[in-house]
Design a protein around this motif. Structure first.
Motif, PDB file in Angstrom:
ATOM      1  N   ARG A  33       0.833  -1.208   0.000  1.00 41.54           N
ATOM      2  CA  ARG A  33       0.000   0.000   0.000  1.00 41.54           C
ATOM      3  C   ARG A  33       0.869   1.259   0.000  1.00 41.54           C
ATOM      4  O   ARG A  33       0.560   2.243  -0.687  1.00 41.54           O
ATOM      5  CB  ARG A  33      -0.940  -0.011   1.208  1.00 41.54           C
ATOM      6  CG  ARG A  33      -2.130  -0.945   1.026  1.00 41.54           C
ATOM      7  CD  ARG A  33      -2.699  -1.397   2.346  1.00 41.54           C
ATOM      8  NE  ARG A  33      -3.212  -0.301   3.165  1.00 41.54           N
ATOM      9  CZ  ARG A  33      -3.655  -0.459   4.419  1.00 41.54           C
ATOM     10  NH1 ARG A  33      -3.656  -1.668   4.980  1.00 41.54           N
ATOM     11  NH2 ARG A  33      -4.111   0.571   5.093  1.00 41.54           N
ATOM     12  N   MET A  34       1.956   1.244   0.755  1.00 41.53           N
ATOM     13  CA  MET A  34       2.853   2.408   0.758  1.00 41.53           C
ATOM     14  C   MET A  34       3.506   2.578  -0.605  1.00 41.53           C
ATOM     15  O   MET A  34       3.634   3.696  -1.105  1.00 41.53           O
ATOM     16  CB  MET A  34       3.938   2.240   1.838  1.00 41.53           C
ATOM     17  CG  MET A  34       3.434   2.417   3.263  1.00 41.53           C
ATOM     18  SD  MET A  34       4.795   2.597   4.459  1.00 41.53           S
ATOM     19  CE  MET A  34       5.523   0.958   4.394  1.00 41.53           C
ATOM     20  N   ARG A  35       3.908   1.449  -1.184  1.00 39.44           N
ATOM     21  CA  ARG A  35       4.594   1.525  -2.478  1.00 39.44           C
ATOM     22  C   ARG A  35       3.667   2.062  -3.576  1.00 39.44           C
ATOM     23  O   ARG A  35       4.074   2.873  -4.413  1.00 39.44           O
ATOM     24  CB  ARG A  35       5.102   0.126  -2.845  1.00 39.44           C
ATOM     25  CG  ARG A  35       5.969   0.069  -4.086  1.00 39.44           C
ATOM     26  CD  ARG A  35       6.505  -1.330  -4.340  1.00 39.44           C
ATOM     27  NE  ARG A  35       5.429  -2.286  -4.613  1.00 39.44           N
ATOM     28  CZ  ARG A  35       5.047  -3.243  -3.773  1.00 39.44           C
ATOM     29  NH1 ARG A  35       5.644  -3.365  -2.586  1.00 39.44           N
ATOM     30  NH2 ARG A  35       4.069  -4.072  -4.099  1.00 39.44           N
ATOM     31  N   ARG A  36       2.420   1.613  -3.543  1.00 41.15           N
ATOM     32  CA  ARG A  36       1.480   2.018  -4.589  1.00 41.15           C
ATOM     33  C   ARG A  36       0.906   3.418  -4.377  1.00 41.15           C
ATOM     34  O   ARG A  36       0.382   4.018  -5.309  1.00 41.15           O
ATOM     35  CB  ARG A  36       0.329   0.996  -4.673  1.00 41.15           C
ATOM     36  CG  ARG A  36       0.753  -0.356  -5.246  1.00 41.15           C
ATOM     37  CD  ARG A  36      -0.442  -1.246  -5.462  1.00 41.15           C
ATOM     38  NE  ARG A  36      -1.083  -1.613  -4.204  1.00 41.15           N
ATOM     39  CZ  ARG A  36      -0.736  -2.664  -3.460  1.00 41.15           C
ATOM     40  NH1 ARG A  36       0.281  -3.435  -3.850  1.00 41.15           N
ATOM     41  NH2 ARG A  36      -1.380  -2.933  -2.352  1.00 41.15           N
ATOM     42  N   ALA A  37       0.989   3.933  -3.160  1.00 45.09           N
ATOM     43  CA  ALA A  37       0.401   5.246  -2.871  1.00 45.09           C
ATOM     44  C   ALA A  37       1.103   6.359  -3.633  1.00 45.09           C
ATOM     45  O   ALA A  37       0.505   7.366  -3.993  1.00 45.09           O
ATOM     46  CB  ALA A  37       0.435   5.529  -1.368  1.00 45.09           C
ATOM     47  N   GLY A  38       2.391   6.185  -3.892  1.00 42.94           N
ATOM     48  CA  GLY A  38       3.143   7.216  -4.607  1.00 42.94           C
ATOM     49  C   GLY A  38       3.471   8.391  -3.695  1.00 42.94           C
ATOM     50  O   GLY A  38       2.681   8.776  -2.838  1.00 42.94           O
ATOM     51  N   GLY A  39       4.653   8.939  -3.846  1.00 40.48           N
ATOM     52  CA  GLY A  39       5.037  10.123  -3.078  1.00 40.48           C
ATOM     53  C   GLY A  39       5.513   9.836  -1.667  1.00 40.48           C
ATOM     54  O   GLY A  39       5.770  10.765  -0.909  1.00 40.48           O
ATOM     55  N   ILE A  40       5.627   8.549  -1.286  1.00 42.78           N
ATOM     56  CA  ILE A  40       6.126   8.223   0.058  1.00 42.78           C
ATOM     57  C   ILE A  40       7.611   7.880  -0.051  1.00 42.78           C
ATOM     58  O   ILE A  40       7.983   6.898  -0.701  1.00 42.78           O
ATOM     59  CB  ILE A  40       5.343   7.060   0.694  1.00 42.78           C
ATOM     60  CG1 ILE A  40       3.869   7.445   0.852  1.00 42.78           C
ATOM     61  CG2 ILE A  40       5.937   6.683   2.044  1.00 42.78           C
ATOM     62  CD1 ILE A  40       3.005   6.361   1.476  1.00 42.78           C
ATOM     63  N   ASP A  41       8.436   8.679   0.570  1.00 42.43           N
ATOM     64  CA  ASP A  41       9.885   8.522   0.515  1.00 42.43           C
ATOM     65  C   ASP A  41      10.294   7.117   0.975  1.00 42.43           C
ATOM     66  O   ASP A  41       9.683   6.534   1.872  1.00 42.43           O
ATOM     67  CB  ASP A  41      10.526   9.575   1.426  1.00 42.43           C
ATOM     68  CG  ASP A  41      12.035   9.595   1.311  1.00 42.43           C
ATOM     69  OD1 ASP A  41      12.545  10.179   0.344  1.00 42.43           O
ATOM     70  OD2 ASP A  41      12.690   8.991   2.178  1.00 42.43           O
ATOM     71  N   GLN A  42      11.345   6.561   0.342  1.00 39.52           N
ATOM     72  CA  GLN A  42      11.793   5.208   0.681  1.00 39.52           C
ATOM     73  C   GLN A  42      12.289   5.111   2.124  1.00 39.52           C
ATOM     74  O   GLN A  42      12.141   4.072   2.769  1.00 39.52           O
ATOM     75  CB  GLN A  42      12.891   4.756  -0.279  1.00 39.52           C
ATOM     76  CG  GLN A  42      12.370   4.354  -1.653  1.00 39.52           C
ATOM     77  CD  GLN A  42      13.445   3.663  -2.469  1.00 39.52           C
ATOM     78  OE1 GLN A  42      14.591   4.123  -2.536  1.00 39.52           O
ATOM     79  NE2 GLN A  42      13.096   2.546  -3.079  1.00 39.52           N
ATOM     80  N   PHE A  43      12.871   6.198   2.617  1.00 40.28           N
ATOM     81  CA  PHE A  43      13.292   6.207   4.022  1.00 40.28           C
ATOM     82  C   PHE A  43      12.077   6.041   4.926  1.00 40.28           C
ATOM     83  O   PHE A  43      12.104   5.273   5.892  1.00 40.28           O
ATOM     84  CB  PHE A  43      14.023   7.512   4.348  1.00 40.28           C
ATOM     85  CG  PHE A  43      14.282   7.703   5.820  1.00 40.28           C
ATOM     86  CD1 PHE A  43      15.287   7.003   6.464  1.00 40.28           C
ATOM     87  CD2 PHE A  43      13.505   8.581   6.576  1.00 40.28           C
ATOM     88  CE1 PHE A  43      15.529   7.168   7.822  1.00 40.28           C
ATOM     89  CE2 PHE A  43      13.733   8.764   7.929  1.00 40.28           C
ATOM     90  CZ  PHE A  43      14.749   8.054   8.554  1.00 40.28           C
ATOM     91  N   PHE A  44      10.990   6.746   4.616  1.00 45.69           N
ATOM     92  CA  PHE A  44       9.769   6.631   5.407  1.00 45.69           C
ATOM     93  C   PHE A  44       9.242   5.198   5.360  1.00 45.69           C
ATOM     94  O   PHE A  44       8.827   4.635   6.373  1.00 45.69           O
ATOM     95  CB  PHE A  44       8.695   7.581   4.872  1.00 45.69           C
ATOM     96  CG  PHE A  44       8.974   9.047   5.125  1.00 45.69           C
ATOM     97  CD1 PHE A  44      10.145   9.459   5.735  1.00 45.69           C
ATOM     98  CD2 PHE A  44       8.048  10.011   4.760  1.00 45.69           C
ATOM     99  CE1 PHE A  44      10.400  10.806   5.980  1.00 45.69           C
ATOM    100  CE2 PHE A  44       8.283  11.364   4.999  1.00 45.69           C
ATOM    101  CZ  PHE A  44       9.479  11.750   5.597  1.00 45.69           C
ATOM    102  N   GLN A  45       9.234   4.603   4.171  1.00 45.90           N
ATOM    103  CA  GLN A  45       8.739   3.234   4.034  1.00 45.90           C
ATOM    104  C   GLN A  45       9.569   2.268   4.887  1.00 45.90           C
ATOM    105  O   GLN A  45       9.027   1.403   5.577  1.00 45.90           O
ATOM    106  CB  GLN A  45       8.778   2.804   2.572  1.00 45.90           C
ATOM    107  CG  GLN A  45       7.817   3.553   1.666  1.00 45.90           C
ATOM    108  CD  GLN A  45       7.830   3.013   0.248  1.00 45.90           C
ATOM    109  OE1 GLN A  45       7.871   1.794   0.038  1.00 45.90           O
ATOM    110  NE2 GLN A  45       7.805   3.902  -0.731  1.00 45.90           N
TER     111      GLN A  45
END
Length: 454
Positions: free
Chosen positions: A388-400
């Motif tokens: 869900r985080m990956r598909r949401a777009g705009g979420i920094d990889q550090f945050f993920q």
């Protein structure tokens, strides 16, 4: 120097020593009134154990001498090996020295003659000239030995975590003993390793097991044998070196539960009817935080911050061992996950630090036809959160990475500096991927995250 503690051990600097008063009945064969000997450890508990063994050996030797036998103290292998290391040499048994370079043996004898011409230091002689044979640790005892050597690493784990750590090694030894007979571990040969490899090659070719599974087992055996050699100052036994199996069927992909599945089965009016309430609510929290099952079931009451301005669960080492340092994090709770956690203010007591949660949850889902494929398990909820985080777009990889408890350095392939995510930033991220969030809420939350990255 620390005062004598317990029964006859004394600390000098960082090292513990045996301090044993010689009983009067042995005065005719032992001139010393007090025997002092290094135990070669800075651990008090290890010193107490070693002291008991060494004291018994000394008394047995004194009894033999009192009976007319001229026998020197025979220190335990652990003590003489440690003394050899402290003296800057590698311990070798007498037979190993006899089979080795003659110059090495003569150098040791020459050194002893200069240091102790009257041969009064029996423990030093044993350390230099191999006075104690190596313990014969059988293959069947390798896991027990490795667990003892790993006690510092395991100190923070609960019993269930120790069981899960131990089981792959037990299985690896069982697999090896299915093709060879039990014998001293150091006597494992390349032919023994190849015999196990041949079994695995057949099983991989037939599709019974994955190549990854076979390679992991061979790796566990490498680890056990390497640790055994290190513990006993042996030359590395390379029987399992560079054994790798290729081919066979592909490894199972990490499956996700779809967002529709999560809505229909967890975020509904009557989630998972027929199961117990702890399984139900742990799965809801997993789906909405991305945490693993043991992370949720192991939470202690004081780590549940359920009524703060931003409700959250603190994942901390205290009370249990986390998988790695990055798993220590805060899980922000919103919506159904917050409601589920508040139904258990003392935590999930039924499964806390106990085995059985994943088996029970998977059995319920399987028996009720709720698993989309055979490859789905409760852990698929964690994969779904990451998806869900990956598909949401705009979420920094550090945050993920931080939300999942992964190493940001491994993800970004560089050193990471600066502060961790705040609770406010984590709440914004949750509002981006929350299944019941409105479009306006998601847009506002994305703006907060963009500002955090800028």
């Amino acid at each position: 120097m620390a005062a004598a503690k317990g029964r006859g051990i004394q600390q000098r600097g960082n090292t513990w020593h045996l301090r044993m008063r010689v009983p009067a009945r042995y005065r005719s064969v032992e001139k010393r009134k007090v025997i002092k000997q290094s135990l070669h450890t800075d651990s008090e508990s290890e010193a107490e154990t070693s002291a008991r063994v060494l004291r018994a050996e000394i008394l047995a030797d004194l009894d033999r001498r009192l009976g007319g036998e001229e026998v020197r103290i025979n220190p335990s292998f652990k003590n003489v090996a440690a003394l050899a290391k402290a003296r800057g040499t590698t311990y070798r048994t007498a037979s190993e020295l006899a089979e080795g370079p003659f110059a090495d043996l003569m150098a040791r004898i020459s050194h002893l003659m200069q240091e102790d011409p009257n041969a009064t230091q029996s423990e030093v002689i044993s350390a230099e000239l191999g006075g104690v044979d190596r313990p014969q640790v059988m293959i069947s005892n390798l896991v027990e030995e490795y667990e003892e050597a790993s006690r510092a690493r395991l100190s923070g784990k609960d019993e269930d975590q120790k069981r899960r750590w131990r089981n792959p090694y037990i299985l690896a030894v069982k697999e090896l003993l299915s093709v060879i007979t039990d014998k001293p571990a150091y006597d494992i040969t390349r032919q023994d390793a190849l015999a196990l490899e041949a079994v695995y090659l057949d099983r991989v070719a037939k599709g019974e097991i994955l190549a990854d599974t076979a390679n992991k087992t061979l790796g566990f055996l490498r680890t056990l044998l390497r640790a055994h050699c290190k513990r006993h100052q042996l030359k590395d036994n390379l029987a399992f070196a560079e054994l790798t199996i290729h081919g066979g069927r592909e490894s199972k992909k990490k499956r996700e539960f779809s967002e529709d599945w999560i809505r229909r089965n967890l975020l509904c009016a009557n989630p998972l009817p027929g199961t117990n309430e702890e399984i139900r609510d742990v799965l809801i929290v997993m789906a909405e935080t991305g945490a693993g099952p043991s992370e949720i079931t192991g939470v202690l009451p004081h780590h549940l911050r359920l009524y703060e301005e931003i409700p959250h669960i603190q994942l901390r080492e205290k009370g249990r061992k986390l998988k790695n340092p990055f798993r220590e994090r805060d899980l922000v709770l919103v919506g159904p996950a917050l409601e589920a956690a508040r139904r258990h203010p003392e935590g999930f007591i039924r499964y806390r630090n106990k085995p059985g949660f994943s088996d029970a949850a998977n059995s319920y889902l399987r028996e009720n036809g709720l698993l989309p494929t055979e490859d789905h398990t409760v852990y698929s909820l964690r994969h779904a959160f990451q998806g869900r985080m990956r598909r949401a777009g705009g979420i920094d990889q550090f945050f993920q990475a931080r939300m999942m408890g992964h190493s940001p350095k491994n993800i970004l392939k560089r050193e990471i500096y600066g502060d961790d995510l705040t609770l406010e930033q984590k709440l914004a991220l949750m509002n981006v991927i929350r299944l019941d969030a409105t479009l306006e809420e998601r847009q506002r939350a994305k703006q907060i995250l963009l500002e955090a990255v800028a």
